[in-house]
Every structure is written in C-alpha cells, then in structure tokens.
Design an enzyme around this catalytic site. Structure first.
Site, PDB file in Angstrom:
ATOM      1  N   LYS A 101      -4.443  -0.272  13.600  1.00 16.88           N
ATOM      2  CA  LYS A 101      -5.275   0.780  13.009  1.00 16.88           C
ATOM      3  C   LYS A 101      -6.714   0.343  13.251  1.00 16.88           C
ATOM      4  O   LYS A 101      -7.148  -0.686  12.722  1.00 16.88           O
ATOM      5  CB  LYS A 101      -4.984   0.890  11.507  1.00 16.88           C
ATOM      6  CG  LYS A 101      -5.950   1.802  10.742  1.00 16.88           C
ATOM      7  CD  LYS A 101      -5.506   1.958   9.287  1.00 16.88           C
ATOM      8  CE  LYS A 101      -6.466   2.798   8.475  1.00 16.88           C
ATOM      9  NZ  LYS A 101      -6.016   3.008   7.085  1.00 16.88           N
ATOM     10  N   ARG A 108      -2.793   3.445  16.737  1.00 17.12           N
ATOM     11  CA  ARG A 108      -2.715   4.632  15.887  1.00 17.12           C
ATOM     12  C   ARG A 108      -3.854   5.614  16.158  1.00 17.12           C
ATOM     13  O   ARG A 108      -4.990   5.196  16.408  1.00 17.12           O
ATOM     14  CB  ARG A 108      -2.718   4.237  14.404  1.00 17.12           C
ATOM     15  CG  ARG A 108      -1.520   3.400  14.026  1.00 17.12           C
ATOM     16  CD  ARG A 108      -1.598   2.959  12.586  1.00 17.12           C
ATOM     17  NE  ARG A 108      -1.093   3.927  11.642  1.00 17.12           N
ATOM     18  CZ  ARG A 108      -1.748   4.335  10.566  1.00 17.12           C
ATOM     19  NH1 ARG A 108      -2.981   3.917  10.334  1.00 17.12           N
ATOM     20  NH2 ARG A 108      -1.199   5.175   9.720  1.00 17.12           N
ATOM     21  N   HIS A 117      -3.775  18.583   0.432  1.00 15.80           N
ATOM     22  CA  HIS A 117      -4.719  17.549   0.010  1.00 15.80           C
ATOM     23  C   HIS A 117      -5.443  17.917  -1.284  1.00 15.80           C
ATOM     24  O   HIS A 117      -6.673  17.847  -1.360  1.00 15.80           O
ATOM     25  CB  HIS A 117      -5.744  17.297   1.131  1.00 15.80           C
ATOM     26  CG  HIS A 117      -6.241  15.871   1.161  1.00 15.80           C
ATOM     27  ND1 HIS A 117      -7.104  15.373   0.214  1.00 15.80           N
ATOM     28  CD2 HIS A 117      -5.993  14.849   2.010  1.00 15.80           C
ATOM     29  CE1 HIS A 117      -7.377  14.106   0.485  1.00 15.80           C
ATOM     30  NE2 HIS A 117      -6.704  13.757   1.570  1.00 15.80           N
ATOM     31  N   ARG A 161     -11.981  17.635   9.576  1.00 14.47           N
ATOM     32  CA  ARG A 161     -11.178  16.420   9.745  1.00 14.47           C
ATOM     33  C   ARG A 161      -9.924  16.701  10.571  1.00 14.47           C
ATOM     34  O   ARG A 161      -9.442  15.838  11.308  1.00 14.47           O
ATOM     35  CB  ARG A 161     -10.819  15.863   8.355  1.00 14.47           C
ATOM     36  CG  ARG A 161      -9.991  14.608   8.428  1.00 14.47           C
ATOM     37  CD  ARG A 161      -9.891  13.947   7.070  1.00 14.47           C
ATOM     38  NE  ARG A 161      -8.615  13.284   6.920  1.00 14.47           N
ATOM     39  CZ  ARG A 161      -8.175  12.756   5.797  1.00 14.47           C
ATOM     40  NH1 ARG A 161      -8.916  12.808   4.700  1.00 14.47           N
ATOM     41  NH2 ARG A 161      -7.006  12.170   5.737  1.00 14.47           N
ATOM     42  N   GLU A 168     -10.920   4.546   8.438  1.00 14.93           N
ATOM     43  CA  GLU A 168     -11.029   4.191   7.024  1.00 14.93           C
ATOM     44  C   GLU A 168     -11.536   2.758   6.824  1.00 14.93           C
ATOM     45  O   GLU A 168     -10.961   1.991   6.061  1.00 14.93           O
ATOM     46  CB  GLU A 168      -9.678   4.395   6.325  1.00 14.93           C
ATOM     47  CG  GLU A 168      -9.193   5.841   6.407  1.00 14.93           C
ATOM     48  CD  GLU A 168      -7.895   6.111   5.673  1.00 14.93           C
ATOM     49  OE1 GLU A 168      -7.069   5.191   5.554  1.00 14.93           O
ATOM     50  OE2 GLU A 168      -7.719   7.248   5.214  1.00 14.93           O
ATOM     51  N   LYS A 191       0.432  10.723  13.526  1.00 17.46           N
ATOM     52  CA  LYS A 191       1.116  11.233  12.328  1.00 17.46           C
ATOM     53  C   LYS A 191       1.633  12.645  12.597  1.00 17.46           C
ATOM     54  O   LYS A 191       1.028  13.385  13.381  1.00 17.46           O
ATOM     55  CB  LYS A 191       0.152  11.260  11.143  1.00 17.46           C
ATOM     56  CG  LYS A 191      -0.217   9.868  10.637  1.00 17.46           C
ATOM     57  CD  LYS A 191      -1.008   9.937   9.339  1.00 17.46           C
ATOM     58  CE  LYS A 191      -1.363   8.513   8.888  1.00 17.46           C
ATOM     59  NZ  LYS A 191      -2.113   8.479   7.614  1.00 17.46           N
ATOM     60  N   GLU A 235       0.861  -1.192   0.000  1.00 18.68           N
ATOM     61  CA  GLU A 235       0.000   0.000   0.000  1.00 18.68           C
ATOM     62  C   GLU A 235       0.891   1.233   0.000  1.00 18.68           C
ATOM     63  O   GLU A 235       1.773   1.373   0.838  1.00 18.68           O
ATOM     64  CB  GLU A 235      -0.924  -0.016   1.229  1.00 18.68           C
ATOM     65  CG  GLU A 235      -1.831   1.184   1.265  1.00 18.68           C
ATOM     66  CD  GLU A 235      -3.207   0.904   1.871  1.00 18.68           C
ATOM     67  OE1 GLU A 235      -3.522  -0.257   2.142  1.00 18.68           O
ATOM     68  OE2 GLU A 235      -3.964   1.877   2.059  1.00 18.68           O
ATOM     69  N   ASP A 277      -2.695  14.329   6.703  1.00 15.82           N
ATOM     70  CA  ASP A 277      -2.157  13.070   6.193  1.00 15.82           C
ATOM     71  C   ASP A 277      -0.852  13.229   5.417  1.00 15.82           C
ATOM     72  O   ASP A 277      -0.862  13.129   4.193  1.00 15.82           O
ATOM     73  CB  ASP A 277      -3.199  12.389   5.298  1.00 15.82           C
ATOM     74  CG  ASP A 277      -2.903  10.915   5.130  1.00 15.82           C
ATOM     75  OD1 ASP A 277      -1.941  10.443   5.741  1.00 15.82           O
ATOM     76  OD2 ASP A 277      -3.644  10.242   4.386  1.00 15.82           O
ATOM     77  N   ASN A 335      -3.669  -1.745   7.404  1.00 13.27           N
ATOM     78  CA  ASN A 335      -4.948  -2.264   6.907  1.00 13.27           C
ATOM     79  C   ASN A 335      -4.727  -3.772   6.864  1.00 13.27           C
ATOM     80  O   ASN A 335      -4.355  -4.343   5.849  1.00 13.27           O
ATOM     81  CB  ASN A 335      -5.264  -1.722   5.509  1.00 13.27           C
ATOM     82  CG  ASN A 335      -5.594  -0.246   5.545  1.00 13.27           C
ATOM     83  OD1 ASN A 335      -6.050   0.266   6.563  1.00 13.27           O
ATOM     84  ND2 ASN A 335      -5.364   0.444   4.444  1.00 13.27           N
ATOM     85  N   GLU A 339       3.919   9.051  -0.731  1.00 10.67           N
ATOM     86  CA  GLU A 339       2.526   9.007  -1.174  1.00 10.67           C
ATOM     87  C   GLU A 339       2.050  10.360  -1.712  1.00 10.67           C
ATOM     88  O   GLU A 339       1.365  10.418  -2.721  1.00 10.67           O
ATOM     89  CB  GLU A 339       1.647   8.572   0.007  1.00 10.67           C
ATOM     90  CG  GLU A 339       0.171   8.579  -0.301  1.00 10.67           C
ATOM     91  CD  GLU A 339      -0.687   8.120   0.881  1.00 10.67           C
ATOM     92  OE1 GLU A 339      -0.132   7.777   1.942  1.00 10.67           O
ATOM     93  OE2 GLU A 339      -1.924   8.117   0.726  1.00 10.67           O
TER      94      GLU A 339
HETATM   95  O1  GCW Z   1      -2.434   8.168   4.012  1.00 11.74           O
HETATM   96  C1  GCW Z   1      -3.542   7.345   4.074  1.00 11.74           C
HETATM   97  C2  GCW Z   1      -3.329   6.415   2.947  1.00 11.74           C
HETATM   98  C3  GCW Z   1      -3.865   5.032   3.222  1.00 11.74           C
HETATM   99  C4  GCW Z   1      -3.322   4.576   4.566  1.00 11.74           C
HETATM  100  C5  GCW Z   1      -3.824   5.534   5.626  1.00 11.74           C
HETATM  101  C6  GCW Z   1      -3.283   5.210   7.012  1.00 11.74           C
HETATM  102  C7  GCW Z   1      -2.690   2.398   5.305  1.00 11.74           C
HETATM  103  O2  GCW Z   1      -3.880   6.945   1.790  1.00 11.74           O
HETATM  104  O3  GCW Z   1      -3.443   4.215   2.173  1.00 11.74           O
HETATM  105  O4  GCW Z   1      -3.680   3.253   4.860  1.00 11.74           O
HETATM  106  O5  GCW Z   1      -3.381   6.817   5.342  1.00 11.74           O
HETATM  107  O6  GCW Z   1      -2.312   5.816   7.414  1.00 11.74           O
HETATM  108  O7  GCW Z   1      -3.854   4.350   7.673  1.00 11.74           O
END
Ligand code: GCW
Length: 718
Positions: free
Chosen positions: A301, A338, A535, A350, A305, A374, A181, A379, A224, A407
């Site tokens: 996690k 997380r 974003h 968000r 999501e 994070k 991923e 993100d 995930n 990413e």
């Molecule tokens: O940054 C987003 C990504 C997902 C990722 C998620 C996360 C692993 O687009 O792909 O999933 O964060 O950090 O959980």
C-alpha cells in the site's frame, strides 16, 4: 464410585471433542446421520492408499483418516495393496496415474486441480483421487470429504475440477502488536512473541481450513505496514509459519513498507530509482528467500492514507512496483501493488482518483506485478458499482480485492452472507471487449490472456474461539475460497454446502437458513445504505450511522461529501453535469446509469442527485421509497430472527443461542441505522415518515450524541 467417574470422564471427553464452539469451522467430521447413505459409504470405503509419500500427502492422509473415520464411524486402514473399497490417491509422480485417468482430464486439471473417479481395477471397486501435483491430490481429498459431509451419492463419481484463478489469497490486516485493523474477532492469530519456537495448533488448523477451499496464499501483516516484519528476527518467525503452511500449499506474502530502506536499512532515501535503494531491496529479497524458499512476494500500500511510496520522490506507482518486482524476479516472487489511492490535494471526486492515477500506467508494470483493485471505487461499501479499473487496464494484470471483515457491514455482529456481493461484482460486464467482458474474466486473466491472475480478500479471522466472531461470518471465508476456485458457482450452491458442513444436512434447516443467508446482503443494504447511498457511517471507527458527520480532516472522509443531501434532493451527481465519474466506464455500462429515469435504482444515489419527490419505479416518491427501504431492512432482520427461532432444537444449543443473541444486536442496530438516517435526511426532505410505519422512538439529537471511543478495529501499528 470409580465407575461413575469413568462414565463422567467419558461423557466429558465426548462433549469436549464435539463442543460446538465453532472452532472446527466447516471441517466437521461427525458420523453421517442418514443410515442409507452411511451404509453406501461404508461399503465403498474401507482403505486408503497413497501411491507415494510427501509432506503434503502426509497432511492429506491425516485429514482422510480423521475425516473418514469420523464420518463413517469405522476404522479406515492405510494399505499398500488395492482391495475392494480402497480410496487410492495418486499424482503425476506415480506412473499408474496414466492407466487410471485420461490425458485429457490431466490436462484440464493443470497444476492444482484434481479428478475423482469411481473405477474397477482387477475386479476391485476403488475410488481414485488424482492430481498432477501433491497439492492437487490434497485438494481432491478435501473435496471427497466435502461430498460425504454434504451427503452426496458417491456410487459413480466423476469429478474434474480446476481453479479459475491462480492466486487465491487472504490479506490479514494484522499488526505486530496483535491488534487487527478492522478486526472484530479478538486479536491476531499470529503470536509473534512465541514464534518461532511455539507452534500454535491454530496455525495448522488455519492451513487446513484454507486448503480445504483452495486458498493458496496469505499476506500475514497489515498493509499499513511496519518495516520490522522485514528484519531478521521476524523473518525467522515468518519462516516458522511458512513451514506449517507449506504442506498445505500456502505461500506467504508480506506487506512491505515502502520506506523500509530508511527505517530498517539506515539509508537516507527510499527513492525507487536510487541504486542503493534498489540494491537494498535485492539483498532483502535474497535474505527472505534464504529463510523462506517459497516466499510469495510483497503486498504494498503506497501513497495512500499517509503510507510512504514512490510519489514521495516524484516517481510513479509503476516505478515503485517495478523496483520491488525486479528484486523478487530472480526468485519468482510477485509484487501485489494496491490501487487504493486517493488524495485530498487533488480536487476531484474520490471515486475517480484511482482510475486517473493508474490508467496512464497501463502496460508499464513488470510481468510479476499484479495491481490489486478493490471491488468498488470507494471502499467496501454494502453496495458499490464495480471499480472502473476492471476493464480499464487491459495490459495490466488486475487482481480483485474483496473484504471479508465487515468493516462497513455491521462488524462481526451482523449476519450478512457476502457471496451475493462478490458475485454481483464478478458477474458485472465491463464491456471493454464487447458484451460478455465480465469482471470474472478480467480477474482470471482470460479476457486478455494474462499469465498471472489473483483474487484476494481481507481476512475476517482473529483468535476468538470460532475464528470469525459471528458463526455465519465463517461462511464468508468459505464462500470467498470457493469462488476464487470457481467463480461459476452460485451463492446458493455455496451456502448449501457450507450449511451442511457447518451445521446439519437436515433439509428444512438447510432450506430456511439458506433463504436467510441469501437475503441477508440485500437486508443490510436496505437498513444501512439503500438506493445507492454510501459512506454514511461513523467517523474513523465506522461503527453505526453518522450521515450528519462533517468535521473530518479530509472532505472525502465526511458522509456529507458522499450523500450531498440538501433541500432539493439527495445523491452524488456523477454524470456529465456532475463529476462525470461515469465517463470512466465503457459506453454500454455508462448508458445503464446515465439517465436518472432508467438508472438501476440500486445505484441511483451513486450517480444522481435526485429530487425528494422524484417518482420511483414503484410509483412512490424518492423520500417514501427511501423510508420504505429502511423499514423493509429492519423487517427483514425481524424475519431472520423468527426464522432462526424456529430452528431451535435442530442444531446444537450453543451455536443456536449465539446466533440468536447476535440477531438481537443486529435488530437493535438496524433500527438505529434506520431511525438515525431517516430523522437526519428528514431535516432536508421535510416530509413525514409514511403512515403505517412505526415512528422513530428517539430524536436525531440523541443519535447524534452517541459516542464510541472504544469501538473495535483501530489499533495502532507503529
Ligand atoms: O477501508 C479503509 C480502512 C482502512 C484500511 C484502508 C485500506 C488498511 O478504513 O483501515 O487500511 O481502507 O484498504 O488500505
């Protein structure tokens, strides 16, 4: 004829051994090309001596023999007596250490630090590498090799070094299918099908690379998560990897799927307060430790999501984390939980959601839980303000999560050195305990005296020959490890070391390439998301710009949600007149951003909806400044290209060409970002691109029509 073939064979072997395909990373031990220094090193080093034997010291010995023989181009003998020119490796298991190293230094280096000192014993000149533990000594050996690789004077060595953070960790988002991923560099390096019987040499080289920069923990699988990794068949495979990593001081963590008791345990629920569920996890933990006695713990996690979690049963994140923590506690395992959570059922910015969710849980987590946050609230964007949970949960062990895989930073094709991004966050002041409450102090545990501390980064590693796709992406893996070891190092120091080890010590090359690396992060911010935009990339695959995108299932997956461009202006009002996300920070921090007129312009559009004609510090209107930044970003890539072109001939052709081609892609994509964003935002500002700047050569419709059905990085895991 035979002779001719022999010669050809020799040449080929030399070529293959030294093929600069990037596989060796920064662990290149070619002969020192400075003859004076080479002489100094040769005089100082002829033998190595290990005061005792262990698997870790065996790994250290192999590295030292390999490294020293390569660098010095001479035979290094392993000895049991101490001769002139001996490098002596000792630990607290060898009583001799106390006559060589002061108690004070041994205290300072704690569990995994090291001392390197030049000494005279019985009239013999020796170099001592000492650690309290074998791992400390191994780290010392890697550091010693680093000194030689970077051509330092080693005549009077006196190095005392200890890590600032305990858990220095890589999180792999690797699926059992071997897709990764957000991976842009081939498939996963874990070959599950051939494990446990086939041990790829890569596993050892991976462990060496990590140990050389002090990384001591890895989560093997995607957050995930697929519960199958916790079944016996896979645990046996994981154990085989643990056996390879153990001598290098690396502990394995696994991402645990919260619903595993249902999926692989046959239970009807995964409710963390259910006795059967608790029992299931305890038994699972016991089983794991049978296979992997030094197992690190779980990374989770949950309720994020679409992932299952305690909230499915109306329980809190603390209930979930603590249940797993109890299962692991007996074995000294750790839960890394997380905080990357947000929900579209909550009508809230968000930015604010993770804080709102976790802040009330402060102090409610077990001692063996770390909450992994994070660096920023959204993100892993090219620039984010720091996450308000740093400093926001004083009674909780909060761990840092950075992202190495690019990413949102041009995948593995853009040259961007991330140490400045990491430092910007670590050096930020939360003010929660007054001035000087730096994030680095939150993360290393010193601000609140927490016993466990950690820093993680999402790995950028795959099975491409050079591991990270872009030769310069290796620098991000390297820099992360070095900063997790010592967050006081500067980005420039780390770049300097890395260039010397990875390419060459030739000074003009080091200087110029370092300059390039140091501007690269600001460059990408400029051509992607200047002035606090965030974003605005392509939907789902995140490739390229798509500020116009507005059809995602969730509002906060849409770029339009984040930039809020309209005829009045652009940017997200997060002051008290807007979402008031700023209220999540300490007042001193808030003050720096609250006022549109004094707000640091790097973050302006993170916190304000700014009129197009707003006067910026440069005197330009916001619109002109935005254009100027986008153009400056592209210009900077072009400067990087010409700078790199001038490096031709100084290093090997292979990597020179690779980087050159990648820079060509980067330039193309920078222009794409610039044009697409400028043309789109222009539909709101209705203002022209300032005179003198090259006009976009494609239409907005063209950019909007681009499709990328096969963009890398989104492989399934179920
Ligand atoms: O940054 C987003 C990504 C997902 C990722 C998620 C996360 C692993 O687009 O792909 O999933 O964060 O950090 O959980």
């Amino acid at each position: 004829m035979k002779k001719y073939f022999l010669l050809l064979y020799c040449c080929l072997t030399v070529y293959i051994l030294h093929a600069e395909d990037g596989y060796r990373l920064w662990l290149r031990y070619d002969k020192v090309d400075n003859s004076k220094l080479l002489q100094q090193y040769r005089n100082a080093i002829s033998y190595i001596q290990f005061a005792h034997a262990s698997p870790t010291l065996a790994a250290a010995k192999e590295e030292m023999i390999d490294g020293l023989q390569g660098l010095l181009d001479k035979k290094i003998l392993v000895q049991n007596s101490t001769e002139n020119g001996t490098v002596l490796v000792v630990t607290a298991a060898d009583s001799i250490i106390y006559s060589l190293i002061s108690r004070d230094d041994l205290d300072k280096i704690a569990i995994d630090g090291f001392v390197i000192e030049t000494k005279k014993i019985n009239q013999k000149n020796i170099i001592v590498i000492a650690g309290n533990t074998d791992i400390g000594a191994l780290y010392g050996c890697f550091h010693f090799l680093r000194l030689l690789q970077t051509q330092q004077n080693i005549q009077q060595l006196s190095v005392v070094s200890a890590p600032t953070v305990q858990l220095r960790m890589l999180d792999h988002w690797d699926n059992l299918t071997r897709t990764v991923e957000r991976g842009y560099t081939g498939m996963s390096i874990w070959n599950w099908q051939k494990l446990p019987d086939y041990i790829d040499k890569r596993y050892t080289d991976y462990a060496r690379a990590n140990a050389s920069i002090g990384i001591n923990a890895v989560a093997l699988n995607n957050v995930n998560a697929n519960a199958t990794i916790l079944t016996k068949d896979y645990l046996i495979k994981v154990a085989a990897l643990a056996n390879v990593f153990r001598p290098y001081g690396i502990k394995i963590f696994l991402s645990a799927r919260f619903s595993a008791p249902i999926e692989i345990g046959g239970l009807k629920t995964a409710d963390p307060l259910d006795a059967q569920v608790q029992q299931w996890w305890k038994k699972k933990a016991d089983e794991i430790y049978q296979y992997i006695p030094d197992f690190g713990g779980f990374l989770v996690k949950a309720n994020s999501e679409g992932q299952p979690g305690p909230q499915n049963y109306n329980r809190t994140h603390a209930d979930g984390a603590n249940m797993l923590a109890d299962a692991l506690a007996l074995h000294n395992g750790i839960v890394i939980w997380r905080a990357f959570v947000y929900s579209n059922e909550t009508n809230e910015d968000r930015f604010k959601q993770a804080y709102n969710e976790f802040k009330p849980l402060d102090g409610k987590f077990r001692n063996n839980v770390l909450v992994q946050v994070k660096n920023g609230p959204i993100d892993f964007q090219p620039r984010e303000p720091f996450h308000p949970l740093f400093g926001g949960m004083p009674q909780t062990q909060v761990m840092m999560e950075f992202q190495l895989t690019q990413e949102y930073l041009g995948f593995a094709t853009h040259l961007v050195y991330l140490a400045p991004l990491f430092k910007e966050c670590l050096d930020a002041d939360t003010y929660t305990k007054g001035k000087g409450s730096y994030i680095s102090k939150v993360v290393d545990g010193s601000l609140e005296n927490h016993p466990v501390s950690g820093m993680a980064a999402v790995a950028n590693i795959g099975n491409d020959i050079n591991w990270t796709g872009h030769p310069f992406a290796q620098a991000n893996w390297y820099a992360f490890g070095r900063l997790a070891w010592n967050h006081n190092l500067t980005s420039a120091q780390i770049a300097d070391e890395w260039i010397r080890k990875t390419f060459t010590n030739t000074q003009p090359f080091v200087n110029k390439v370092k300059e390039m690396m140091l501007v690269s992060r600001e460059t990408i911010v400029d051509y992607m998301t200047p002035l606090g935009l965030h974003h605005i990339m392509g939907y789902s695959h995140h490739y390229g710009p798509a500020p116009w995108y507005n059809s995602a299932a969730r509002a906060d997956w849409n770029p339009t949600y984040f930039h809020k461009a309209d005829s009045a202006g652009i940017g997200f009002d997060r002051t008290a007149t807007g979402s008031n996300a700023l209220s999540q920070y300490a007042p001193e921090m808030r003050k720096q951003f609250d006022d549109i007129n004094t707000c640091n312009e790097n973050y302006l559009l993170w916190f304000h909806h700014v009129p197009w004609n707003f006067k910026m510090k440069s005197g330009r209107s916001l619109w002109n400044e935005l254009c100027y930044k986008y153009y400056a970003g592209v210009d900077s890539v072009r400067w990087m290209q010409s700078t790199w072109d001038n490096m031709k001939g100084i290093i090997d052709d292979e990597r020179f060409k690779e980087v050159k081609m990648l820079l060509t892609i980067q330039e193309k994509e920078a222009v794409w970002w610039r044009n697409a964003c400028i043309l789109y935002f222009q539909t709101f500002s209705k203002m022209p691109v300032p005179k003198g700047l090259e006009q976009p050569d494609n239409s907005l419709e063209y950019y909007e029509s681009l499709q990328f059905p096969y963009a890398p990085g989104i492989g399934g895991n179920q």
